[in-house]
Design a protein around this motif. Structure first.
Motif, short mmCIF file in Angstrom:
data_model
loop_
_atom_site.label_atom_id
_atom_site.label_comp_id
_atom_site.label_asym_id
_atom_site.label_seq_id
_atom_site.Cartn_x
_atom_site.Cartn_y
_atom_site.Cartn_z
N ASP A 109 0.82 -1.21 0.00
CA ASP A 109 0.00 0.00 0.00
C ASP A 109 0.86 1.27 0.00
OD1 ASP A 109 -2.18 -1.74 0.19
OD2 ASP A 109 -2.03 -1.77 2.38
N GLU A 144 0.73 5.07 9.58
CA GLU A 144 0.63 3.62 9.57
C GLU A 144 1.95 3.04 9.05
OE1 GLU A 144 -2.94 1.58 8.84
OE2 GLU A 144 -2.00 0.01 7.65
N HIS A 160 2.75 3.17 5.43
CA HIS A 160 2.63 2.73 4.04
C HIS A 160 3.70 3.34 3.12
CE1 HIS A 160 -1.90 1.39 4.16
NE2 HIS A 160 -1.12 0.67 4.93
N GLU A 169 -5.66 2.07 0.29
CA GLU A 169 -5.95 0.91 1.15
C GLU A 169 -6.70 1.34 2.40
OE1 GLU A 169 -5.88 -1.81 4.37
OE2 GLU A 169 -4.65 -0.01 4.37
N GLU A 170 -6.39 2.55 2.88
CA GLU A 170 -7.07 3.01 4.10
C GLU A 170 -8.57 3.19 3.84
OE1 GLU A 170 -5.52 2.67 6.64
OE2 GLU A 170 -3.40 3.03 6.26
N HIS A 208 3.35 -5.64 4.15
CA HIS A 208 2.70 -4.61 4.95
C HIS A 208 3.52 -4.36 6.20
CE1 HIS A 208 -0.15 -2.35 7.33
NE2 HIS A 208 -0.83 -2.14 6.22
ZN LIG Z 1 -2.16 -0.69 5.98
#
Ligand SMILES: [Zn+2]
Length: 502
Positions: A78, A106, A108, A143-144, A168
């Motif tokens: 992502d 996160e 990414h 993706e979020e 990931h």
């Molecule tokens: Zn993620």
């Protein structure tokens, strides 16, 4: 060959750091990953990959291909980030780079650099050893928002793919097999339409769309107790009207419905649609809805996962420095979680989890979703979690961005790229691994469960999402893009001494 791959990836420390830091600095929200896509595709083209842009009708999506024949290995990760998660890297307390701006809360920013490093190393070995096979790299756009992978599947991106290796970010190495670690989901926005009127002068002539939104939400908040434990239903009001003296003629509310499997997600969606219709009836408004995203529950390929786990144990965790550990402990102190520092021990492979307790109709154990679930439902897939994050963050939060442009992230990506590359090599040199993967896919995974997309024929990717937010923040963010020609690291550019303890 594996020792050679490890050496090659160790020699890529500099370009990996530059890629991780650059994407961190772009900090783009889902569907608006314009700079990120441009940057990554330029690198891939320079490395000899053929790039197809705008795949599946999504402007920031692409597929980069190199090689020929089988096996076809597709590497994904992502690239989008989190609203309001702007954070100075290397600083273990809340310190936004730009107040209110999005940021990589996160992590990414690290997965595609990992895949690129792995692919470049494997490509060199393939050329030298005359190994046949095709490598494809693709980004998880939005993706979020669970926004694109079901559309990739619908567009046939994985039609001829033998194995998907997804990466990931995590706070340790981890790989799962089978089902039960991710919920499925649909993301649906309801828009109510009423009639405006002077809120004091002639309120009886108005029909409030906001009333309908609130009644729908109230309905759901009562209904919560009477759905299966572990179902997750959450919402935000995306439009609540303009100003109090105008009865809101338009209002919208956006729901995520999460459950263990297709049928139970559909149950929640139907309840939600009923709530919306009922709220419209109560308020004399009308309602329409649109699907903004979806995800199947993940189901990961056991033979590939077991092979990857062997490679994880061969590579081992990175060597953390005192500075890395100091940053981690300081952040954990700030977050009031145990000060256990960075990962020091690799966990066991995660075995299949019973998704639900069907006998007692308990439902899933809650938890997140990832639209890699759709991909894993049509082609043997595993997800590699690699240790670029600090344990103890709440997720989707500034704290999860603290390590993401520091040596912690860089080391985690190097280690992860080695695992990814070694697993690719196993797939390229051991055809029986692909046979076993498909045997598991056909005879275990899809024996009783057939993939059925949540997408309806007319649903289209929600590519307009986040446009306004990025328009607002991008000019300020641009001034902070990482310039690797002037600064050794992004920390240097920002003038942050590592680690920046209080
Ligand atoms: Zn993620």
């Amino acid at each position: 060959m594996k020792a050679d791959l490890m050496g090659q990836i160790d020699a890529m420390k500099k370009p990996v750091q530059v890629m991780v830091d650059s994407v961190f600095s772009f900090g783009e929200l889902g569907f608006q990953e314009v700079e990120t896509s441009r940057y990554l595709t330029a690198i891939l083209e320079k490395e000899g990959f053929k790039v197809e842009r705008g795949v599946a009708g999504i402007p920031t999506a692409f597929v980069a291909t190199w090689g020929q024949g089988r096996p076809v290995i597709a590497l994904g990760s992502d690239i989008d980030d989190i609203p309001q998660a702007s954070q100075k890297p290397g600083v273990p307390y809340h310190a936004p780079m730009i107040e209110g701006a999005p940021g990589h809360g996160e992590g990414h920013n690290s997965g595609m650099p990992l895949n690129i490093a792995a692919a470049v190393a494997v490509k060199k070995v393939m050329e030298r050893e005359h190994l046949q096979g095709t490598l494809k790299l693709w980004p998880g756009v939005a993706e979020e928002l669970l926004g694109t992978k079901a559309y990739y599947v619908r567009a046939g991106l994985f039609k001829d793919v033998d194995v998907v290796l997804f990466a990931h970010v995590g706070d340790n190495f981890r790989v799962s097999e089978g089902p039960g670690n991710q919920t499925g989901l649909v993301s649906v926005e309801y828009s109510f339409k009423g009639e405006s009127a002077h809120a004091a002068g002639a309120p009886w002539r108005g029909r409030s769309a906001l009333d309908a939104v609130e009644l729908m939400d109230v309905g759901w908040n009562f209904r919560r107790e009477h759905i299966r434990i572990g179902s997750r239903v959450h919402y935000v009001i995306t439009n609540g009207g303009d100003q109090p003296n105008v009865v809101p003629p338009n209002a919208s509310v956006w729901y995520y419905y999460r459950e263990a499997d297709y049928a139970h997600v559909m149950d929640l969606w139907h309840i939600g649609d009923d709530m919306a219709k009922a709220a419209a009836l109560m308020t004399g408004t009308t309602v329409t809805s649109r699907l903004l995203g979806s995800a199947w529950p993940g189901y990961f390929n056991a033979p590939i996962a077991e092979d990857m786990y062997q490679n994880i144990t061969k590579v081992g965790l990175p060597q953390w420095s005192n500075e890395d550990q100091m940053l981690a402990r300081a952040l954990q102190r700030d977050l009031k979680v145990p000060e256990r520092g960075l990962a020091m021990k690799i966990p066991e492979i995660r075995k299949p989890q019973p998704a639900t307790d069907e006998e007692n109709d308990i439902g899933p154990r809650g938890g997140g979703s990832d639209d890699i679930g759709d991909v894993s439902s049509v082609v043997p897939t595993v997800t590699l979690n690699y240790p670029s994050n600090i344990p103890g963050g709440p997720g989707h939060n500034w704290a999860n961005g603290v390590s993401m442009a520091t040596p912690i992230a860089h080391k985690g990506v190097i280690a992860g790229a080695k695992v990814q590359a070694m697993t690719m090599l196993d797939i390229l040199t051991r055809p029986e691994l692909v046979t076993q993967a498909w045997d598991y896919f056909r005879n275990v995974q899809t024996k009783d469960t057939k993939y059925q997309s949540f997408l309806r024929p007319n649903d289209q990717p929600a590519i307009w999402l986040n446009t306004k937010t990025m328009e607002e923040y991008r000019p300020k963010m641009k001034a902070l893009y990482y310039d690797s020609s002037k600064f050794d690291t992004y920390l240097d550019q920002l003038g942050i001494k590592y680690p920046a303890l209080k």
